[in-house]
Design an enzyme around this catalytic site. Sequence first.
Site, PDB file in Angstrom:
ATOM      1  N   LYS A 126      -2.108  -1.549  -3.924  1.00 21.86           N
ATOM      2  CA  LYS A 126      -3.000  -0.388  -3.883  1.00 21.86           C
ATOM      3  C   LYS A 126      -2.197   0.897  -3.933  1.00 21.86           C
ATOM      4  O   LYS A 126      -1.203   0.995  -3.208  1.00 21.86           O
ATOM      5  CB  LYS A 126      -3.788  -0.476  -2.569  1.00 21.86           C
ATOM      6  CG  LYS A 126      -4.665   0.693  -2.275  1.00 21.86           C
ATOM      7  CD  LYS A 126      -5.229   0.573  -0.895  1.00 21.86           C
ATOM      8  CE  LYS A 126      -5.993   1.847  -0.595  1.00 21.86           C
ATOM      9  NZ  LYS A 126      -6.464   1.921   0.741  1.00 21.86           N
ATOM     10  N   LYS A 160       0.859  -1.190   0.000  1.00 19.17           N
ATOM     11  CA  LYS A 160       0.000   0.000   0.000  1.00 19.17           C
ATOM     12  C   LYS A 160       0.886   1.228   0.000  1.00 19.17           C
ATOM     13  O   LYS A 160       1.671   1.455   0.917  1.00 19.17           O
ATOM     14  CB  LYS A 160      -0.908  -0.017   1.229  1.00 19.17           C
ATOM     15  CG  LYS A 160      -1.802   1.214   1.310  1.00 19.17           C
ATOM     16  CD  LYS A 160      -2.797   1.107   2.450  1.00 19.17           C
ATOM     17  CE  LYS A 160      -3.621   2.376   2.559  1.00 19.17           C
ATOM     18  NZ  LYS A 160      -4.597   2.292   3.656  1.00 19.17           N
TER      19      LYS A 160
HETATM   20  C1  PBG Z   1      -7.587   3.144   5.555  1.00 16.18           C
HETATM   21  C2  PBG Z   1      -7.805   3.062   4.113  1.00 16.18           C
HETATM   22  C3  PBG Z   1      -7.619   4.045   3.129  1.00 16.18           C
HETATM   23  C4  PBG Z   1      -8.105   3.511   1.945  1.00 16.18           C
HETATM   24  C5  PBG Z   1      -8.537   2.226   2.212  1.00 16.18           C
HETATM   25  N1  PBG Z   1      -8.321   1.958   3.552  1.00 16.18           N
HETATM   26  C6  PBG Z   1      -7.152   5.430   3.214  1.00 16.18           C
HETATM   27  C7  PBG Z   1      -5.806   5.788   3.612  1.00 16.18           C
HETATM   28  O1  PBG Z   1      -4.910   4.966   3.784  1.00 16.18           O
HETATM   29  O2  PBG Z   1      -5.637   6.988   3.809  1.00 16.18           O
HETATM   30  C8  PBG Z   1      -8.170   4.227   0.627  1.00 16.18           C
HETATM   31  C9  PBG Z   1      -9.191   3.739  -0.334  1.00 16.18           C
HETATM   32  C10 PBG Z   1      -9.501   4.632  -1.458  1.00 16.18           C
HETATM   33  O3  PBG Z   1      -8.869   5.681  -1.684  1.00 16.18           O
HETATM   34  O4  PBG Z   1     -10.450   4.297  -2.184  1.00 16.18           O
HETATM   35  N2  PBG Z   1      -6.288   3.112   5.998  1.00 16.18           N
END
Ligand code: PBG
Length: 325
Positions: free
Chosen positions: A248, A195
């Site tokens: 992601k 991520k």
């Molecule tokens: C929570 C999380 C996030 C997303 C999914 N789980 C946001 C972040 O890390 O700030 C993002 C999903 C999206 O942008 O559609 N940690």
Amino acid sequence: MSFPKTRLRRLRYNPIIRELVKETKISVDDLIYPMFVCTGENIRNEISSMPGQYQLSIDNFINECKNVTRKGIKSILIFGIPENKDESGKIACQDNSIVQRAIKEIRKQNLNLLIIADVCNCEYTNHGHCGTIIDGDVDNDLTIQTLANQAVSLVKAGADIIAPSDMMDGRVGLIRTALDNSGFERTPILSYAVKYSSAFYSPFRDAADSTPSFGDRKTYQMDFANSREAFREVEQDLNEGADMIMVKPALSYLDIIYKIKEYTNVPVIAYSVSGEYSMIKAASQNNWIKEMDIVMEITTSIKRAGADIIITYHALDIADRLNNK
Ligand code: PBG
């Protein structure tokens, strides 16, 4: 053999042949639909930066889940917007917290729906970071304890799969142990292993009310300049017991999806995130692009790059398109 004996256009003239030789096909079985559930009643707040996506109170959420299954989508990923927040996101571990309540209600409906619960603290902390703050930064080892508690509580409520999205070290292992010790050794962990710290998440932070009140997430999420580091993240999470791996965002990370797919034998999930969705929506509202043509092209590219499964806010529209509606 070369031209004129070889004519690559031969397989392109007939639409049925084109369909026959198509290498990558999207099916509703590949798709996971992310949803936002909030407290209150009869609430259906459209997220201004994500047209067509809503914060739904449990009553409307249940109706929407029925709609999702009618369209043939079988899996959802749930995010919660609680009424109260605290320093460490402890509220997310309570058995009557918003997502737990929503899951219990869906379970009563006996829908044929797989429920994936996101595990993170950022929607539940009053500072918007993904864990407990010590000395101005998220403390890894305290945070993973709360994540393990949150995971157990979500599975008790009826979640089928747990998806930790916090990017703390050691959280998959701790969650696995906590689930096993609670008799949930059959519940898979879908780890947000790769991520990136991404500007593509900003519409989501409107949706989930999780924008950090200070700083950014660069001390825990990955630097978008890095790709070898992705292997280390995957290795770590698999060693700790992850059953599936996520990359992601998706669209700017097709190279990473491709490499991770080559590297590992577990299912690879790509999350096409909020910013990817919002850019398409904005351009199509201006009639600059044909929305569903772009959506099909991008989603196919994510699968072609190696994703087995795609999390996308376009899931319902893709289902309509596949069902020729
Ligand atoms: C929570 C999380 C996030 C997303 C999914 N789980 C946001 C972040 O890390 O700030 C993002 C999903 C999206 O942008 O559609 N940690």
